[in-house]
Design a protein around this motif. Structure first.
Motif, short mmCIF file in Angstrom:
data_model
loop_
_atom_site.label_atom_id
_atom_site.label_comp_id
_atom_site.label_asym_id
_atom_site.label_seq_id
_atom_site.Cartn_x
_atom_site.Cartn_y
_atom_site.Cartn_z
N PRO A 111 0.80 -1.23 0.00
CA PRO A 111 0.00 0.00 0.00
C PRO A 111 0.83 1.28 0.00
O PRO A 111 0.34 2.33 -0.41
CB PRO A 111 -0.81 -0.10 1.31
N ILE A 112 2.11 1.19 0.47
CA ILE A 112 2.91 2.42 0.51
C ILE A 112 3.84 2.53 -0.69
O ILE A 112 4.48 3.54 -0.91
CB ILE A 112 3.74 2.51 1.82
N LEU A 113 3.84 1.47 -1.49
CA LEU A 113 4.74 1.40 -2.65
C LEU A 113 4.58 2.62 -3.55
O LEU A 113 5.55 3.26 -3.95
CB LEU A 113 4.39 0.13 -3.43
N PHE A 114 3.31 2.96 -3.84
CA PHE A 114 3.05 4.07 -4.77
C PHE A 114 2.59 5.34 -4.05
O PHE A 114 2.34 6.35 -4.65
CB PHE A 114 1.94 3.71 -5.76
N THR A 115 2.39 5.23 -2.73
CA THR A 115 1.73 6.36 -2.06
C THR A 115 2.63 7.12 -1.09
O THR A 115 2.31 8.24 -0.71
CB THR A 115 0.51 5.87 -1.27
N ALA A 116 3.72 6.50 -0.64
CA ALA A 116 4.48 7.18 0.41
C ALA A 116 5.98 6.91 0.37
O ALA A 116 6.78 7.78 0.69
CB ALA A 116 3.95 6.77 1.78
N ALA A 117 6.35 5.69 0.01
CA ALA A 117 7.70 5.25 0.29
C ALA A 117 8.71 5.71 -0.75
O ALA A 117 8.43 5.75 -1.94
CB ALA A 117 7.73 3.73 0.39
N ALA A 118 9.87 6.08 -0.27
CA ALA A 118 10.95 6.47 -1.15
C ALA A 118 12.12 5.50 -0.95
O ALA A 118 12.31 4.95 0.14
CB ALA A 118 11.40 7.88 -0.84
N PHE A 119 12.87 5.30 -2.00
CA PHE A 119 14.01 4.38 -1.96
C PHE A 119 15.11 4.95 -1.07
O PHE A 119 15.66 4.29 -0.20
CB PHE A 119 14.51 4.20 -3.39
N TYR A 120 15.43 6.20 -1.29
CA TYR A 120 16.47 6.82 -0.47
C TYR A 120 16.16 8.29 -0.29
O TYR A 120 15.83 8.99 -1.23
CB TYR A 120 17.83 6.66 -1.14
N LEU A 121 16.22 8.74 0.96
CA LEU A 121 16.01 10.15 1.23
C LEU A 121 17.11 10.65 2.15
O LEU A 121 17.56 9.93 3.04
CB LEU A 121 14.67 10.37 1.94
N LYS A 122 17.51 11.87 1.92
CA LYS A 122 18.45 12.49 2.86
C LYS A 122 17.63 13.12 3.97
O LYS A 122 16.70 13.87 3.70
CB LYS A 122 19.24 13.58 2.15
N GLY A 123 17.92 12.78 5.18
CA GLY A 123 17.23 13.43 6.30
C GLY A 123 15.85 12.86 6.57
O GLY A 123 15.43 11.86 5.96
N TYR A 124 15.15 13.54 7.47
CA TYR A 124 13.88 13.05 7.98
C TYR A 124 12.72 13.83 7.38
O TYR A 124 12.89 14.96 6.94
CB TYR A 124 13.88 13.16 9.51
N PRO A 125 11.51 13.25 7.40
CA PRO A 125 10.35 13.96 6.85
C PRO A 125 10.07 15.24 7.63
O PRO A 125 10.24 15.29 8.85
CB PRO A 125 9.20 12.96 7.03
N LYS A 126 9.64 16.26 6.90
CA LYS A 126 9.41 17.56 7.55
C LYS A 126 7.94 17.80 7.85
O LYS A 126 7.60 18.53 8.76
CB LYS A 126 9.95 18.67 6.66
N SER A 127 7.04 17.21 7.06
CA SER A 127 5.61 17.38 7.34
C SER A 127 4.87 16.14 6.84
O SER A 127 5.48 15.22 6.29
CB SER A 127 5.07 18.62 6.62
N VAL A 128 3.55 16.14 7.01
CA VAL A 128 2.76 14.99 6.55
C VAL A 128 2.76 14.89 5.03
O VAL A 128 2.34 13.88 4.48
CB VAL A 128 1.31 15.04 7.05
#
Lengths: 254, 283
Positions: free
Chosen positions: B207-224
């Motif tokens: 369910p998060i494959l296309f809706t939320a998840a990223a392979f690689y991100l620098k740093g942490y999420p900043k907002s929803v």
């Protein structure tokens, strides 16, 4: 009925579960500050009848009720009457003890809270008073904050009586209150009922004819939805008018 | 054969089934733990990935999974409980309600990737939330709604009718009865449903494959509205992409181990709360 003041009156009451005619033209008066017993074999409609007196049966789907039931002069079946109001004035103790899964104190205070009483001191006083009136105070006074489910069956039933008394009803309905209790607990409940009739009007459904004879002033005998005979308890047990009543109380059937 | 022999064979079969089941469980835990624990270090838990996912830690994925799970539960728990209360206590009994119940149960059987596609179409595209914690949480939330609803329904149905009657007989309204008597008594059962949902949500990938998840991100999420890394998707990515399979597989086991521990911790906590409630409510 010797011109006693009448607290509740059923007048021409018919009741149906779907097509099944469970009560047929019942006329019965419940005298103030007396104990009225309802006896009869299983399925005769005695529990159904008593549950009409505080409008509990309307929670059962697909039922029909005709006739009138009065509490003093109030027509309790009138559409403008809130059933909750009737239930506040007519309390009920059920066949199996059914304390709430809460502590002993909360079991009693619940009825006060849902009826809008917020004053902590008043609630506390009422809890103590009702527990004392129900002859259970000495057994629970040191553990008011223990779960009510840890009490024995007999204690639970007296707690359920206390729970009713807390909201200061005028009538108490008992639906086979001792059916699941041992003889000692049963005796305690019976003594309590005799004590309570000074302040309350009481109707009790019972399977146990000795119990009816011991504690009631008036007895009604139900059979297959009909009220066969209704008279002073003494009369019903010593010189019943109807042969079916005699057969039942002498144990020939039922 | 005499009846006692038949009984012994029967019991033997039953105990074998239990032992087999428990063995599988322990083998899985042991297998994951043995391989995963080797890569666990302070850095692994607190740093981000580096050197093309072959070294460093998985902290952003842990944080992402935490946010996604939290979001899904915040969305699905109140909605699911409210829905169950309506179905159990208020709705008129009959064909319509039965059909609704059946549909909810069927919803529980829908493959999770379908919820992913649905999330993509509705939350990401139509509401324009983009690939984000919000879209992912909502997709996961819809996925566990049926689970929460049926667990809550079970819990409500298990509350005896007699105590509802007792409450009504004291002049309480139906609403007061539900709020003050039925719901508190149903809490242990509802918690069980919540535990299962948390485990399910934390571990879902599709369910998060296309809706939320990223392979690689620098740093942490900043907002929803930020994309996030998430443990299950990170495992999937490590095992299917990249050029150093050996190093990546080790990290994937590390992630699996963390996921397992997190789910066990949450379950343990919920079971602890449930037991305390139970012993209180059931004497």
């Amino acid at each position: 009925m010797d011109n006693l003041p009448i607290k509740m009156r059923a007048h021409g009451v018919d009741f149906f579960y779907g097509q099944h005619h469970a009560l047929k033209n019942i006329n019965l008066d419940i005298a103030k500050n007396h104990v009225t017993a309802i006896i009869g074999p299983s399925g005769c409609g005695k529990s159904t009848f008593i549950r009409l007196l505080n409008r509990m049966n309307e929670m059962v789907p697909n039922t029909t009720l005709t006739g009138k039931i009065y509490l003093d002069c109030l027509d309790i079946l009138s559409p403008c009457i809130d059933p909750a109001e009737v239930r506040r004035r007519v309390g009920m103790v059920f066949q199996k003890p059914n304390p709430f899964p809460k502590n002993i104190f909360e079991n009693i205070s619940y009825g006060l809270e849902v009826n809008g009483i917020k004053n902590k001191q008043l609630i506390e006083d009422r809890v103590v008073e009702s527990l004392k009136k129900s002859a259970i105070w000495d057994e629970v006074k040191d553990r008011l904050h223990d779960s009510a489910l840890r009490l024995s069956g007999g204690q639970q039933q007296r707690l359920c009586i206390a729970r009713c008394l807390a909201i200061q009803p005028e009538v108490l309905l008992f639906d086979e209150p001792c059916a699941s209790l041992d003889p000692i607990s049963t005796r305690k409940i019976e003594e309590l009922i005799l004590e309570l009739k000074k302040d309350y009007t009481i109707a009790i459904v019972t399977h146990n004819m000795q119990q009816a004879a011991r504690i009631s002033d008036y007895t009604g005998f139900f059979l297959l939805g009909d009220l066969i005979e209704f008279d002073k308890t003494e009369k019903i047990f010593k010189a019943p008018h109807d042969s079916r009543t005699e057969d039942y109380i002498t144990g020939r059937f039922g | 054969m005499n009846q006692n022999t038949i009984q012994k064979i029967g019991f033997g079969f039953l105990s074998f089934s239990v032992i087999a089941t428990i063995s599988f469980l322990f083998i899985i835990i042991f297998f994951i733990a043995a391989r995963g624990i080797r890569v666990i270090s302070w850095e692994f838990l607190t740093a981000g990935p580096r050197d093309g996912m072959t070294a460093g830690g998985v902290a952003p994925a842990i944080v992402g999974t935490f946010y996604l799970t939290l979001g899904a539960i915040i969305f699905a728990l109140p909605l699911g409980i409210a829905c169950a209360i309506y179905l159990c206590e208020y709705s008129p009994k009959g064909a319509v309600v039965n059909i609704i119940r059946l549909s909810i149960n069927n919803l529980a059987g829908v493959p999770s990737v379908v919820f992913g596609l649905f999330g993509l179409a509705v939350f990401v595209k139509f509401f324009n939330f983009g690939a984000s914690i919000l879209s992912g949480s909502l997709s996961l939330g819809i996925l566990v709604l049926p689970l929460i609803i049926s667990a809550t329904q079970e819990a409500l149905l298990a509350i005896p009718h007699s105590i509802r009657e007792a409450s009504m007989a004291l002049g309480a309204t139906k609403w007061q009865t539900i709020k003050k008597i039925v719901l508190p008594a149903a809490v242990p059962g509802i918690l069980t449903g919540t535990i299962l949902s948390i485990g399910r949500v934390a571990g879902e990938t599709a369910p998060i494959l296309f809706t939320a998840a990223a392979f690689y991100l620098k740093g942490y999420p900043k907002s929803v509205f930020s994309e996030v890394m998430a443990l299950p998707y990170h495992i999937y990515a490590l095992m299917t992409e990249g050029v150093y399979p050996e190093k990546q597989t080790a990290i994937a086991y590390g992630c699996s181990f963390i996921l397992l521990v997190l789910v066990l911790l949450v379950s343990g906590l919920a079971i602890f709360i449930r037991q305390r409630q139970r012993s209180y409510y059931h004497g």
